[in-house]
Design a protein around this motif. Structure first.
Motif, mmCIF file in Angstrom:
data_model
loop_
_atom_site.group_PDB
_atom_site.id
_atom_site.type_symbol
_atom_site.label_atom_id
_atom_site.label_comp_id
_atom_site.label_asym_id
_atom_site.label_seq_id
_atom_site.Cartn_x
_atom_site.Cartn_y
_atom_site.Cartn_z
ATOM 1 N N ALA A 239 0.854 -1.186 0.000
ATOM 2 C CA ALA A 239 0.000 0.000 0.000
ATOM 3 C C ALA A 239 0.890 1.236 0.000
ATOM 4 C CB ALA A 239 -0.908 -0.002 1.222
ATOM 5 N N SER A 240 0.362 2.353 -0.427
ATOM 6 C CA SER A 240 1.082 3.631 -0.436
ATOM 7 C C SER A 240 2.413 3.516 -1.186
ATOM 8 C CB SER A 240 1.314 4.138 0.989
ATOM 9 O OG SER A 240 0.102 4.205 1.706
ATOM 10 N N ASP A 241 2.388 2.847 -2.319
ATOM 11 C CA ASP A 241 3.575 2.648 -3.168
ATOM 12 C C ASP A 241 4.685 1.848 -2.493
ATOM 13 O OD1 ASP A 241 2.475 4.004 -5.381
ATOM 14 O OD2 ASP A 241 3.075 5.938 -4.550
ATOM 15 N N HIS A 242 4.340 1.016 -1.523
ATOM 16 C CA HIS A 242 5.314 0.132 -0.875
ATOM 17 C C HIS A 242 5.048 -1.305 -1.290
ATOM 18 C CE1 HIS A 242 7.559 2.807 1.773
ATOM 19 N NE2 HIS A 242 6.437 3.527 1.768
ATOM 20 N N VAL A 243 6.101 -2.106 -1.285
ATOM 21 C CA VAL A 243 6.004 -3.520 -1.610
ATOM 22 C C VAL A 243 6.021 -4.298 -0.296
ATOM 23 C CG1 VAL A 243 7.059 -5.466 -2.820
ATOM 24 C CG2 VAL A 243 7.166 -3.161 -3.818
ATOM 25 N N THR A 244 4.900 -4.950 -0.009
ATOM 26 C CA THR A 244 4.778 -5.781 1.188
ATOM 27 C C THR A 244 4.229 -7.124 0.734
ATOM 28 O OG1 THR A 244 4.224 -3.785 2.432
ATOM 29 C CG2 THR A 244 3.840 -5.883 3.521
ATOM 30 N N LYS A 245 4.891 -8.203 1.134
ATOM 31 C CA LYS A 245 4.513 -9.548 0.704
ATOM 32 C C LYS A 245 4.584 -10.508 1.887
ATOM 33 C CE LYS A 245 6.536 -8.979 -3.894
ATOM 34 N NZ LYS A 245 7.540 -9.477 -4.828
ATOM 35 N N GLY A 246 3.926 -11.640 1.712
ATOM 36 C CA GLY A 246 4.023 -12.713 2.696
ATOM 37 C C GLY A 246 2.706 -13.000 3.371
ATOM 38 N N GLY A 247 2.689 -14.098 4.083
ATOM 39 C CA GLY A 247 1.489 -14.535 4.767
ATOM 40 C C GLY A 247 1.549 -14.288 6.260
ATOM 41 N N VAL A 248 0.368 -14.247 6.863
ATOM 42 C CA VAL A 248 0.246 -14.059 8.304
ATOM 43 C C VAL A 248 -0.824 -15.010 8.824
ATOM 44 C CG1 VAL A 248 -1.409 -12.139 8.044
ATOM 45 C CG2 VAL A 248 -0.089 -12.364 10.161
ATOM 46 N N THR A 249 -0.578 -15.560 10.006
ATOM 47 C CA THR A 249 -1.537 -16.420 10.687
ATOM 48 C C THR A 249 -1.746 -15.879 12.094
ATOM 49 O OG1 THR A 249 -0.771 -18.340 9.444
ATOM 50 C CG2 THR A 249 -2.022 -18.785 11.450
ATOM 51 N N ILE A 250 -2.995 -15.877 12.535
ATOM 52 C CA ILE A 250 -3.313 -15.435 13.888
ATOM 53 C C ILE A 250 -3.956 -16.607 14.608
ATOM 54 C CG2 ILE A 250 -4.603 -13.790 15.297
ATOM 55 C CD1 ILE A 250 -4.510 -12.000 12.688
ATOM 56 N N THR A 251 -3.372 -16.961 15.736
ATOM 57 C CA THR A 251 -3.831 -18.094 16.521
ATOM 58 C C THR A 251 -4.294 -17.602 17.883
ATOM 59 O OG1 THR A 251 -2.185 -19.478 15.424
ATOM 60 C CG2 THR A 251 -3.159 -20.338 17.446
ATOM 61 N N LYS A 252 -5.519 -17.963 18.245
ATOM 62 C CA LYS A 252 -6.023 -17.651 19.581
ATOM 63 C C LYS A 252 -5.437 -18.671 20.558
ATOM 64 C CE LYS A 252 -10.383 -15.588 18.184
ATOM 65 N NZ LYS A 252 -11.849 -15.676 18.299
ATOM 66 N N ASN A 253 -4.950 -18.180 21.682
ATOM 67 C CA ASN A 253 -4.354 -19.042 22.703
ATOM 68 C C ASN A 253 -5.341 -19.298 23.832
ATOM 69 O OD1 ASN A 253 -1.844 -18.946 21.281
ATOM 70 N ND2 ASN A 253 -1.504 -16.915 22.151
ATOM 71 N N ALA A 254 -5.160 -20.397 24.539
ATOM 72 C CA ALA A 254 -6.068 -20.792 25.612
ATOM 73 C C ALA A 254 -6.155 -19.756 26.732
ATOM 74 C CB ALA A 254 -5.641 -22.146 26.185
#
Length: 126
Positions: free
Chosen positions: A32-47
């Motif tokens: 976004a905003s003329d920037h290159v950002t790549k890759g995946g993200v995972t969000i895990t809820k913890n107990a």
């Protein structure tokens, strides 16, 4: 004495299946905003009520001053959901989400430039 099966079945009926309570959410960054950002993200809820945000090894950002990691909703970064400074411009990294922050209130994860108040990358969470 109840059997283990009966106790397990009672627990599932009373509390629901354990795996559904801690289902992962994920997304892929786009720049976004003329920037290159790549890759995946995972969000895990913890107990314990916290969550863990994990960027995969392919994460990269082309650089910017004061990049932050935080949640947003419907196209807007939410400053109270700021998780702190981006640790590295490249590679796997993780961030702890405090239990006081309800991640179900958000549908995006941002790499945010605090200095210029612009998004550097956004991952739609699903």
């Amino acid at each position: 004495m109840k059997s283990l099966f009966a106790l397990t079945l009672t627990a599932i009926i009373a509390f629901g299946p354990v795996s559904a309570a801690y289902a992962d959410t994920s997304g892929t960054f786009t720049g976004a905003s003329d920037h290159v950002t790549k890759g995946g993200v995972t969000i895990t809820k913890n107990a314990d009520g916290t969550a863990t945000v994990t960027f995969d090894q392919s994460f990269s950002l082309d650089g910017a001053p004061d990049p932050r990691v935080g949640f947003g909703k419907d196209g807007s970064f939410v400053s109270v959901a700021d998780l702190g400074a981006l640790k590295n411009l490249n590679g796997a990294q993780s961030y702890v989400v405090p239990a006081s922050l309800n991640i179900d209130d958000y549908n995006e994860l941002y790499i945010w430039c605090l200095e210029f108040a612009v998004p550097l990358g956004v991952a739609q969470l699903n």
